[in-house]
Design a protein around this motif. Structure first.
Motif, PDB file in Angstrom:
ATOM      1  N   PRO A  47       0.531  -1.057   0.030  1.00  0.00           N
ATOM      2  CA  PRO A  47      -0.423  -0.045  -0.194  1.00  0.00           C
ATOM      3  C   PRO A  47       1.058   1.044   0.103  1.00  0.00           C
ATOM      4  N   GLU A  48       1.694   1.297   0.798  1.00  0.00           N
ATOM      5  CA  GLU A  48       3.171   2.297   0.455  1.00  0.00           C
ATOM      6  C   GLU A  48       3.332   2.452  -0.863  1.00  0.00           C
ATOM      7  N   VAL A  49       3.711   1.496  -1.115  1.00  0.00           N
ATOM      8  CA  VAL A  49       4.139   1.419  -3.025  1.00  0.00           C
ATOM      9  C   VAL A  49       2.832   2.388  -3.312  1.00  0.00           C
ATOM     10  N   LYS A  50       1.886   2.174  -4.062  1.00  0.00           N
ATOM     11  CA  LYS A  50       0.975   2.459  -4.662  1.00  0.00           C
ATOM     12  C   LYS A  50       0.940   4.153  -4.427  1.00  0.00           C
ATOM     13  N   LYS A  51       1.083   4.378  -2.463  1.00  0.00           N
ATOM     14  CA  LYS A  51       0.566   6.094  -2.560  1.00  0.00           C
ATOM     15  C   LYS A  51       2.130   6.599  -2.513  1.00  0.00           C
ATOM     16  N   ILE A  52       3.415   5.221  -3.294  1.00  0.00           N
ATOM     17  CA  ILE A  52       4.430   6.809  -3.339  1.00  0.00           C
ATOM     18  C   ILE A  52       3.968   6.590  -4.951  1.00  0.00           C
ATOM     19  N   ALA A  53       3.705   5.186  -5.789  1.00  0.00           N
ATOM     20  CA  ALA A  53       3.897   5.650  -7.243  1.00  0.00           C
ATOM     21  C   ALA A  53       2.344   5.462  -7.799  1.00  0.00           C
ATOM     22  N   ARG A  54       1.457   6.946  -6.738  1.00  0.00           N
ATOM     23  CA  ARG A  54       0.590   7.633  -7.394  1.00  0.00           C
ATOM     24  C   ARG A  54      -0.413   6.760  -8.171  1.00  0.00           C
ATOM     25  N   ARG A  55      -0.592   5.249  -7.055  1.00  0.00           N
ATOM     26  CA  ARG A  55      -1.251   4.614  -7.743  1.00  0.00           C
ATOM     27  C   ARG A  55      -0.794   3.961  -9.516  1.00  0.00           C
ATOM     28  N   PHE A 109      12.465  -0.882  -0.861  1.00  0.00           N
ATOM     29  CA  PHE A 109      12.316  -2.426  -2.162  1.00  0.00           C
ATOM     30  C   PHE A 109      10.823  -2.260  -1.079  1.00  0.00           C
ATOM     31  N   CYS A 110      10.597  -3.293  -2.097  1.00  0.00           N
ATOM     32  CA  CYS A 110       9.059  -3.816  -1.718  1.00  0.00           C
ATOM     33  C   CYS A 110       8.729  -5.372  -1.605  1.00  0.00           C
ATOM     34  N   SER A 111       8.242  -6.029  -1.055  1.00  0.00           N
ATOM     35  CA  SER A 111       8.567  -7.467  -1.146  1.00  0.00           C
ATOM     36  C   SER A 111       7.469  -8.305  -0.513  1.00  0.00           C
ATOM     37  N   GLU A 112       5.781  -8.050  -1.186  1.00  0.00           N
ATOM     38  CA  GLU A 112       4.704  -8.601  -0.669  1.00  0.00           C
ATOM     39  C   GLU A 112       4.078  -9.535  -1.615  1.00  0.00           C
ATOM     40  N   GLY A 113       4.355 -11.414  -0.532  1.00  0.00           N
ATOM     41  CA  GLY A 113       3.272 -11.940  -1.701  1.00  0.00           C
ATOM     42  C   GLY A 113       4.684 -12.415  -2.973  1.00  0.00           C
ATOM     43  N   MET A 114       4.093 -12.904  -4.219  1.00  0.00           N
ATOM     44  CA  MET A 114       4.740 -12.224  -5.307  1.00  0.00           C
ATOM     45  C   MET A 114       4.582 -10.483  -6.029  1.00  0.00           C
ATOM     46  N   ARG A 115       3.895 -10.082  -5.158  1.00  0.00           N
ATOM     47  CA  ARG A 115       4.235  -8.315  -5.207  1.00  0.00           C
ATOM     48  C   ARG A 115       5.991  -7.555  -5.305  1.00  0.00           C
ATOM     49  N   ARG A 116       6.649  -7.443  -5.384  1.00  0.00           N
ATOM     50  CA  ARG A 116       7.525  -7.267  -5.464  1.00  0.00           C
ATOM     51  C   ARG A 116       8.166  -5.655  -6.253  1.00  0.00           C
ATOM     52  N   ALA A 117       8.792  -4.924  -5.465  1.00  0.00           N
ATOM     53  CA  ALA A 117       9.466  -3.409  -6.342  1.00  0.00           C
ATOM     54  C   ALA A 117      10.431  -2.766  -6.148  1.00  0.00           C
ATOM     55  N   LEU A 118      11.197  -2.224  -6.531  1.00  0.00           N
ATOM     56  CA  LEU A 118      12.868  -1.596  -6.007  1.00  0.00           C
ATOM     57  C   LEU A 118      12.001   0.275  -6.793  1.00  0.00           C
ATOM     58  N   ILE A 119      12.679   0.836  -5.514  1.00  0.00           N
ATOM     59  CA  ILE A 119      12.471   2.789  -6.059  1.00  0.00           C
ATOM     60  C   ILE A 119      13.930   2.732  -6.043  1.00  0.00           C
ATOM     61  N   TYR A 120      13.735   3.687  -6.691  1.00  0.00           N
ATOM     62  CA  TYR A 120      15.564   4.172  -6.739  1.00  0.00           C
ATOM     63  C   TYR A 120      14.947   6.366  -7.253  1.00  0.00           C
TER      64      TYR A 120
END
Length: 487
Positions: free
Chosen positions: A320-328, A388-399
């Motif tokens: 949810p924090e990644v969604k907010k950072i990426a503006r959905r 970064f984010c790792s929840e289940g199979m949802r993974r993200a990298l923030i640069y």
């Protein structure tokens, strides 16, 4: 498995002649060739192995074992009558201990000098050690993955011999040490193979386990072999991995699987259409039933890595924090082989690029590589990983965000004339020097050498002042700083 039952029902409607029957030959195999042991605590002997007291069809050619008192014995053409200490049916590996030879004072010598491959067996390469020799200075034996010295090996030019874990950092060895052999087979043990991660800051492995197995090779000459038989090996390995017993039908000349306590079911169709339908439907059913388990296994590997990685920077965010950072995920700025990139903003209003990794891109290697390589790196010419984010199979990298995108946009003529307008020869030279500084840092400035393997204009990003930053470490690998030269 409702899907599998439905598949079988559909196949029965398509096939002209379909029958389900229990093969008498297959049933008789398991009655005549039941698993055996030479002692209560000895390894279980089952197909493709057989004891000498069982009929020949119970085992594959060249894979006969025998009992000598409480010991299980394998006769090896080079080593002689060896004691079997363990059999790993899922991994196709057998551990053996050669007989004690009073005329040979150095058991390890037999594993180095002789060609131990035979028709059915060859030295396994899943667990090996490097043989390292030092001419002047001994190696501190309290270092990670160092066992020795081996006092029985004699060489005028080499005074100290050791068995070294190949994953140990070779840079800790004295300057006069060299690797003599990288493939000394030691006893095998079934364990999680963390090398599937491609790279990891430290090998997640109990040093004592390696030391114990390497010591057995030094003192007893204990080693491990893989076995192979063209028409049974792959089938039996799959049976074992599914928790099923493997058998052999001599009339069909093929191996087959049987679940514990269940009948052997054979499905036969008389038409090509039914066979094609069977293949397609079974493939679909297996894919759907195993997909969730496969995803769970990938997630387990990633979480093991993150546990070993620790709680250091960069920051770990929730999805949810990644969604907010990426503006959905409304502002997409790029697409790569591993996923999509979106523009976003941290809570402190720092602009960032959010890369969402697709779930179908391998087994988490790209995510692990990026976090492990650039997570703790701070250099002017290497893009910084902020989170970064790792929840289940949802993974993200923030640069950190690179407003001028990649170098590819400015050096190829098909992308307009912007290169001639903005990048003078001096600026191009500055960019080339910046890339070189970044590469030099990866190769020489880090605690461990990092090999990028994918340097190209698309992976060189440009900041506000057109300073270059190397990005995309998905194919990168860590490399030990060894001074030991190979013979």
């Amino acid at each position: 498995m409702p899907g599998l039952l439905l598949t079988v029902l559909l196949i029965s409607l398509l096939a002209k002649e379909t029958y389900v029957a229990t093969s008498l030959d297959d049933e008789n195999f398991f009655k005549s060739c039941s698993p055996s042991r030479c002692s209560k605590h000895g390894p279980e002997v089952r197909f493709p192995f057989r004891l000498a007291t069982q009929p020949p069809p119970c085992g594959a050619p060249g894979m006969q074992l025998s009992c000598s008192g409480q010991d299980t014995i394998l006769y090896h053409q080079v080593l002689g009558s060896c004691k079997v200490t363990a059999i790993f049916y899922k991994d196709l590996v057998i551990n053996i201990s050669p007989p004690v030879d009073s005329s040979l004072d150095c058991p390890l010598q037999r594993l180095i000098s002789a060609n131990l491959s035979t028709g059915a067996y060859k030295p396994q390469k899943l667990d090996v050690a490097s043989l390292v020799g030092c001419s002047r200075d001994p190696i501190p034996i309290d270092l990670y993955g160092i066992v020795g010295p081996v006092t029985c090996l004699i060489n005028k030019a080499i005074k100290f011999w050791y068995l070294v874990n190949p994953d140990a950092y070779m840079s800790v060895l004295p300057l006069d040490c060299m690797v003599v052999s990288k493939d000394i087979t030691i006893p095998y043990t079934s364990q999680i193979d963390y090398s599937d991660f491609f790279i990891i800051p430290k090998k997640v492995e109990h040093t004592a386990t390696f030391e114990y197995r390497a010591s057995k090779s030094i003192s007893l000459g204990e080693t491990a072999f893989s076995w192979y038989s063209s028409n049974i090996t792959s089938v039996c390995q799959q049976c074992e991995k599914k928790g099923q017993r493997c058998g052999f039908n001599s009339q069909r000349d093929q191996a087959f699987c049987k679940s514990h306590g269940m009948q052997v079911i054979q499905i036969a169709a008389s038409s090509v259409a039914a066979f094609v339908a069977l293949s397609l439907m079974l493939a679909t059913t297996i894919y759907l039933s195993l997909k969730s388990r496969y995803n769970e296994e990938i997630n387990r590997k990633v979480e093991i890595f993150l546990k070993a990685y620790g709680t250091s920077k960069p920051t770990r965010y929730t999805f949810p924090e990644v969604k907010k950072i990426a503006r959905r995920f409304k502002d997409k700025v790029g697409q790569g082989g591993f996923g999509s990139v979106y523009r976003g903003e941290l809570p402190n209003r720092v602009p960032v690029a959010v890369k969402m990794l697709e779930s179908s891109t391998g087994e988490g290697e790209e995510f692990i590589n990026e976090v492990a390589t650039i997570g703790l790196i701070h250099h002017a010419n290497i893009v910084r990983l902020l989170g970064f984010c790792s929840e289940g199979m949802r993974r993200a990298l923030i640069y950190e965000f690179m407003p001028n995108e990649s170098l590819e946009k400015y050096i190829f003529p098909h992308v307009s004339n912007i290169s001639r307008q903005l990048l003078s020869p001096k600026k191009m030279l500055d960019i080339a020097l910046g890339i070189a500084r970044g590469m030099e840092y990866l190769h020489q400035g880090c605690n461990q050498r990092i090999l990028h393997f994918d340097i190209k204009p698309h992976n060189i990003l440009l900041d506000y002042n057109f300073n270059p930053k190397i990005s995309d470490f998905g194919l990168a690998k860590l490399c030990a700083r060894t001074r030991a030269s190979l013979p």
